[in-house]
Write an enzyme that holds these catalytic residues in place. Structure first.
Site, mmCIF file in Angstrom:
data_model
loop_
_atom_site.group_PDB
_atom_site.id
_atom_site.type_symbol
_atom_site.label_atom_id
_atom_site.label_comp_id
_atom_site.label_asym_id
_atom_site.label_seq_id
_atom_site.Cartn_x
_atom_site.Cartn_y
_atom_site.Cartn_z
ATOM 1 N N MET A 38 0.848 -1.195 0.000
ATOM 2 C CA MET A 38 0.000 0.000 0.000
ATOM 3 C C MET A 38 0.887 1.251 0.000
ATOM 4 S SD MET A 38 -3.508 -0.903 1.900
ATOM 5 C CE MET A 38 -3.025 -0.671 3.589
ATOM 6 N N LEU A 41 6.819 3.270 1.369
ATOM 7 C CA LEU A 41 7.715 2.114 1.487
ATOM 8 C C LEU A 41 8.790 2.309 2.554
ATOM 9 C CD1 LEU A 41 8.177 1.345 -2.331
ATOM 10 C CD2 LEU A 41 6.504 0.353 -0.742
ATOM 11 N N GLU A 43 11.867 -0.229 5.078
ATOM 12 C CA GLU A 43 12.806 -1.351 4.936
ATOM 13 C C GLU A 43 12.104 -2.718 4.932
ATOM 14 O OE1 GLU A 43 16.028 -1.430 4.176
ATOM 15 O OE2 GLU A 43 15.925 0.756 3.992
ATOM 16 N N HIS A 45 9.204 -3.404 3.461
ATOM 17 C CA HIS A 45 8.822 -3.607 2.055
ATOM 18 C C HIS A 45 10.067 -3.893 1.211
ATOM 19 C CE1 HIS A 45 5.486 -0.642 3.250
ATOM 20 N NE2 HIS A 45 4.818 -1.713 2.893
ATOM 21 N N GLY A 155 4.979 -10.375 3.986
ATOM 22 C CA GLY A 155 5.672 -10.288 5.269
ATOM 23 C C GLY A 155 4.923 -11.007 6.389
ATOM 24 N N LYS A 157 4.838 -10.027 9.263
ATOM 25 C CA LYS A 157 4.266 -9.010 10.162
ATOM 26 C C LYS A 157 2.731 -9.130 10.154
ATOM 27 C CE LYS A 157 3.725 -4.403 11.384
ATOM 28 N NZ LYS A 157 2.736 -3.892 10.440
ATOM 29 N N ARG A 195 2.267 2.838 9.062
ATOM 30 C CA ARG A 195 1.471 3.587 10.039
ATOM 31 C C ARG A 195 2.328 4.171 11.168
ATOM 32 N NH1 ARG A 195 -2.778 -0.478 8.660
ATOM 33 N NH2 ARG A 195 -4.590 0.713 7.981
HETATM 34 P P1 AMP Z 1 1.469 -2.956 3.448
HETATM 35 O O1 AMP Z 1 2.039 -1.936 2.531
HETATM 36 O O2 AMP Z 1 1.495 -2.560 4.889
HETATM 37 O O3 AMP Z 1 0.137 -3.484 2.975
HETATM 38 O O4 AMP Z 1 2.450 -4.208 3.388
HETATM 39 C C1 AMP Z 1 2.832 -4.787 2.166
HETATM 40 C C2 AMP Z 1 3.629 -6.036 2.459
HETATM 41 O O5 AMP Z 1 4.773 -5.686 3.240
HETATM 42 C C3 AMP Z 1 2.847 -7.086 3.276
HETATM 43 O O6 AMP Z 1 3.186 -8.374 2.786
HETATM 44 C C4 AMP Z 1 3.363 -6.871 4.669
HETATM 45 O O7 AMP Z 1 3.277 -8.004 5.485
HETATM 46 C C5 AMP Z 1 4.814 -6.514 4.387
HETATM 47 N N1 AMP Z 1 5.403 -5.793 5.513
HETATM 48 C C6 AMP Z 1 4.991 -4.607 6.036
HETATM 49 N N2 AMP Z 1 5.761 -4.283 7.102
HETATM 50 C C7 AMP Z 1 6.658 -5.281 7.256
HETATM 51 C C8 AMP Z 1 7.714 -5.534 8.187
HETATM 52 N N3 AMP Z 1 8.008 -4.705 9.172
HETATM 53 N N4 AMP Z 1 8.438 -6.669 8.030
HETATM 54 C C9 AMP Z 1 8.139 -7.529 7.030
HETATM 55 N N5 AMP Z 1 7.168 -7.358 6.129
HETATM 56 C C10 AMP Z 1 6.439 -6.247 6.238
#
Ligand code: AMP
Length: 290
Positions: A38, A41, A43, A45, A155, A157, A195
């Site tokens: 989303m 970006l 580290e 990502h 991830g 997470k 966030r």
């Molecule tokens: P988001 O942009 O938050 O929807 O996340 C996109 C992708 O990045 C998802 O697969 C998340 O699980 C991964 N992600 C976000 N934050 C982390 C993190 N701190 N460590 C590992 N993967 C992450």
């Protein structure tokens, strides 16, 4: 001498153009890695992207703040967006394609289909955010259909989200290898998240209690405590110690079925969600069998 990346990042907002690129990758027998995000970006990502760059011929990243996964009182409109600096980061690491569609492109008027993964979406984040996983499953399947990747990187997470996507890939017989990537943390333990930028300096300190409480739980489990009630109470105390935080859930459960466990035995997921100020933060750790 600093190595500069000579690749040119292709940026498109159009499904038809993304599909043309995906088709040309297929025709040239190229192995395609995909990292859906989303944006904003960080580290975490970039680590997913690095894994894709290392193991695939081409890497596609998507940036799309998916409206259907946000509930009515959630942070859709304030969700951080910083496309220009995201593009610079993607160029720097050598990503091949950025797909960043508009809402209208992904959900034109008349869009009527959504996808629901059952059972594992009822607890944890699915309980407090009922539209989350329907929105995530629908958009991820749409993105998979558009990008046609061989591998997709997610991830840990978002542990439950990953389980939901694993279920949809298996249940719908998709030929996509899902690659799980461990949580990337700040030096002080805070799990990286887009966030986190909402956090005031005080909230940022409060947020450290998530990783700290998980670490304390792991230490106590290693010393022999197995009662989930005791561990959960300990986590709760650690989270609430300094105030400024509201607990959504503390779950001690099976990492695949998400069924709550009374005792820590076998592989166990400890997952947390809290609200600090405007931010809803999650974190987790897995206790391997011991
Ligand atoms: P988001 O942009 O938050 O929807 O996340 C996109 C992708 O990045 C998802 O697969 C998340 O699980 C991964 N992600 C976000 N934050 C982390 C993190 N701190 N460590 C590992 N993967 C992450």
């Amino acid at each position: 001498m600093m190595e500069t990346n000579s690749k040119v990042l292709k940026v498109t907002s159009f499904i038809s153009e993304m599909k043309d690129v995906a088709r040309s990758f297929k025709e040239n027998d190229l192995n395609v890695g995909f990292v859906p995000t989303m944006g904003c970006l960080h580290e975490g990502h970039l680590n997913l992207i690095k894994k894709s760059l290392e193991s695939c011929d081409r890497t596609v990243v998507s940036i799309f703040v998916n409206q259907t996964q946000f509930g009515p009182n959630e942070d859709l409109h304030s969700y951080p967006r910083q496309l220009q600096s995201d593009i610079e980061k993607l160029e720097e690491v050598g990503v091949d394609v950025l797909f960043h569609p508009t809402n209208e492109e992904m959900y034109p008027s008349g869009h009527k289909t959504s996808l629901q993964v059952n059972k594992i979406t009822k607890s944890l984040c699915g309980k407090s955010r009922p539209s989350l996983f329907i929105g995530v499953s629908t958009v991820v399947l749409k993105l998979f259909n558009i990008v046609q990747p061989n591998k997709a990187f997610f991830g840990e997470k978002d542990w439950q989200q990953l389980a939901v996507i694993e279920a949809l890939v298996e249940d719908l017989n998709l030929d996509i290898a899902l690659i799980r990537v461990p949580i990337v943390r700040e030096a002080d333990g805070l799990a990286m998240s887009s966030r986190n930028c909402y956090l005031s300096p005080q909230d940022r300190i409060t947020a450290l209690s998530l990783s700290r409480s998980l670490k304390q739980a792991v230490d106590v489990i290693r010393q022999g405590t197995t009662s989930s009630k005791v561990i959960s109470h300990l986590i709760q105390q650690c989270l609430l110690e300094k105030g400024g935080l509201e607990i959504d859930y503390i779950s001690i459960c099976d990492p695949k079925s998400f069924k709550e466990k009374e005792q820590i035995c076998g592989r166990t997921l400890i997952a947390l969600a809290v609200k600090i100020g405007k931010s809803r933060l999650i974190d987790n750790c897995v206790i391997e069998e011991f």
